[in-house]
Design a protein around this motif. Sequence first.
Motif, mmCIF file in Angstrom:
data_model
loop_
_atom_site.group_PDB
_atom_site.id
_atom_site.type_symbol
_atom_site.label_atom_id
_atom_site.label_comp_id
_atom_site.label_asym_id
_atom_site.label_seq_id
_atom_site.Cartn_x
_atom_site.Cartn_y
_atom_site.Cartn_z
ATOM 1 N N PRO A 1 -7.297 8.053 9.994
ATOM 2 C CA PRO A 1 -7.020 6.661 10.342
ATOM 3 C C PRO A 1 -7.002 5.731 9.118
ATOM 4 O O PRO A 1 -7.952 5.697 8.334
ATOM 5 C CB PRO A 1 -8.156 6.271 11.276
ATOM 6 C CG PRO A 1 -9.014 7.457 11.451
ATOM 7 C CD PRO A 1 -8.519 8.550 10.586
ATOM 8 N N HIS A 2 -5.906 5.004 8.972
ATOM 9 C CA HIS A 2 -5.734 4.068 7.869
ATOM 10 C C HIS A 2 -4.565 3.145 8.196
ATOM 11 O O HIS A 2 -3.830 3.386 9.138
ATOM 12 C CB HIS A 2 -5.434 4.822 6.560
ATOM 13 C CG HIS A 2 -4.077 5.442 6.561
ATOM 14 N ND1 HIS A 2 -3.810 6.637 7.195
ATOM 15 C CD2 HIS A 2 -2.886 4.997 6.065
ATOM 16 C CE1 HIS A 2 -2.528 6.918 7.064
ATOM 17 N NE2 HIS A 2 -1.944 5.940 6.389
ATOM 18 N N LYS A 3 -4.428 2.119 7.393
ATOM 19 C CA LYS A 3 -3.251 1.262 7.403
ATOM 20 C C LYS A 3 -2.754 1.234 5.971
ATOM 21 O O LYS A 3 -3.523 1.452 5.035
ATOM 22 C CB LYS A 3 -3.595 -0.150 7.878
ATOM 23 C CG LYS A 3 -4.000 -0.192 9.333
ATOM 24 C CD LYS A 3 -4.288 -1.602 9.776
ATOM 25 C CE LYS A 3 -4.720 -1.578 11.238
ATOM 26 N NZ LYS A 3 -5.033 -2.906 11.736
ATOM 27 N N SER A 4 -1.462 0.974 5.800
ATOM 28 C CA SER A 4 -0.953 0.918 4.432
ATOM 29 C C SER A 4 0.105 -0.164 4.294
ATOM 30 O O SER A 4 0.743 -0.562 5.268
ATOM 31 C CB SER A 4 -0.389 2.269 3.998
ATOM 32 O OG SER A 4 0.722 2.621 4.769
ATOM 33 N N SER A 5 0.253 -0.625 3.063
ATOM 34 C CA SER A 5 1.239 -1.626 2.717
ATOM 35 C C SER A 5 1.589 -1.428 1.250
ATOM 36 O O SER A 5 0.728 -1.587 0.386
ATOM 37 C CB SER A 5 0.668 -3.026 2.949
ATOM 38 O OG SER A 5 1.542 -3.999 2.439
ATOM 39 N N VAL A 6 2.789 -1.025 0.969
ATOM 40 C CA VAL A 6 3.293 -0.746 -0.384
ATOM 41 C C VAL A 6 2.342 0.228 -1.072
ATOM 42 O O VAL A 6 2.258 1.379 -0.692
ATOM 43 C CB VAL A 6 3.542 -2.043 -1.185
ATOM 44 C CG1 VAL A 6 4.266 -1.732 -2.477
ATOM 45 C CG2 VAL A 6 4.323 -3.060 -0.368
ATOM 46 N N SER A 7 1.572 -0.218 -2.061
ATOM 47 C CA SER A 7 0.686 0.705 -2.778
ATOM 48 C C SER A 7 -0.757 0.654 -2.279
ATOM 49 O O SER A 7 -1.611 1.378 -2.787
ATOM 50 C CB SER A 7 0.726 0.422 -4.288
ATOM 51 O OG SER A 7 0.328 -0.894 -4.544
ATOM 52 N N CYS A 8 -1.061 -0.155 -1.288
ATOM 53 C CA CYS A 8 -2.420 -0.281 -0.748
ATOM 54 C C CYS A 8 -2.603 0.605 0.482
ATOM 55 O O CYS A 8 -1.759 0.626 1.369
ATOM 56 C CB CYS A 8 -2.696 -1.722 -0.340
ATOM 57 S SG CYS A 8 -2.518 -2.914 -1.664
ATOM 58 N N VAL A 9 -3.731 1.316 0.500
ATOM 59 C CA VAL A 9 -4.110 2.111 1.667
ATOM 60 C C VAL A 9 -5.469 1.597 2.114
ATOM 61 O O VAL A 9 -6.442 1.649 1.358
ATOM 62 C CB VAL A 9 -4.192 3.616 1.321
ATOM 63 C CG1 VAL A 9 -4.623 4.422 2.540
ATOM 64 C CG2 VAL A 9 -2.866 4.116 0.771
ATOM 65 N N TYR A 10 -5.542 1.082 3.332
ATOM 66 C CA TYR A 10 -6.752 0.469 3.859
ATOM 67 C C TYR A 10 -7.497 1.467 4.737
ATOM 68 O O TYR A 10 -6.962 1.954 5.727
ATOM 69 C CB TYR A 10 -6.404 -0.775 4.679
ATOM 70 C CG TYR A 10 -5.613 -1.792 3.900
ATOM 71 C CD1 TYR A 10 -6.261 -2.733 3.108
ATOM 72 C CD2 TYR A 10 -4.220 -1.791 3.935
ATOM 73 C CE1 TYR A 10 -5.528 -3.664 2.375
ATOM 74 C CE2 TYR A 10 -3.485 -2.721 3.204
ATOM 75 C CZ TYR A 10 -4.145 -3.645 2.430
ATOM 76 O OH TYR A 10 -3.423 -4.566 1.696
ATOM 77 N N VAL A 11 -8.739 1.758 4.368
ATOM 78 C CA VAL A 11 -9.564 2.720 5.097
ATOM 79 C C VAL A 11 -10.815 2.005 5.594
ATOM 80 O O VAL A 11 -11.567 1.445 4.791
ATOM 81 C CB VAL A 11 -9.960 3.905 4.182
ATOM 82 C CG1 VAL A 11 -10.894 4.848 4.900
ATOM 83 C CG2 VAL A 11 -8.725 4.629 3.682
ATOM 84 N N THR A 12 -11.041 2.042 6.898
ATOM 85 C CA THR A 12 -12.212 1.391 7.473
ATOM 86 C C THR A 12 -13.445 2.275 7.378
ATOM 87 O O THR A 12 -14.532 1.803 7.072
ATOM 88 C CB THR A 12 -11.944 1.021 8.950
ATOM 89 O OG1 THR A 12 -10.774 0.210 8.994
ATOM 90 C CG2 THR A 12 -13.104 0.271 9.540
ATOM 91 N N ASP A 13 -13.289 3.564 7.637
ATOM 92 C CA ASP A 13 -14.431 4.477 7.638
ATOM 93 C C ASP A 13 -14.088 5.743 6.859
ATOM 94 O O ASP A 13 -13.297 6.564 7.312
ATOM 95 C CB ASP A 13 -14.830 4.812 9.071
ATOM 96 C CG ASP A 13 -16.121 5.613 9.170
ATOM 97 O OD1 ASP A 13 -16.655 6.051 8.119
ATOM 98 O OD2 ASP A 13 -16.591 5.799 10.297
#
Length: 135
Positions: free
Chosen positions: A97-109
């Motif tokens: 599980p993650h979200k991404s935008s261009v070069s950013c990968v967002y990880v909550t846990d």
Amino acid sequence: MASEPKTRPTDASVADFIAAVENPRRRAQAQVIHDLLTEVSGETAVMWGPSIIGYGRYRGPTGEWPLHGFSPRKANLVLYFAPEFPEREALMARMGPHKSSVSCVYVTDLNKIDLDVVRELAVKSAASTRARHPD
């Protein structure tokens, strides 16, 4: 010619920055990612601006940037990888599980993602960036 980026390497201590992360869970996760990216890159971590920990560097059309990095934010860990390389989408699909935008990968846990995939993302991202931007 593009102007130099505002996010630049600093002399701030990476260890002090990680130690100052307020949330103990996020601080522990930051240390895990820091250890992983240090091992993968073989580079000494450097603070880029006040909140990004970067590994290695390259010069692109908009200035100097880290090969990859991360930032332990309150809501999530933000991982920074090259936005385009052949294996990226397949690896992202396997990461968890993650979200991404261009070069950013967002990880909550961090406990819900595959760290082997993060390791592979770092390796492939750095190799792709070095190939596109040789010294």
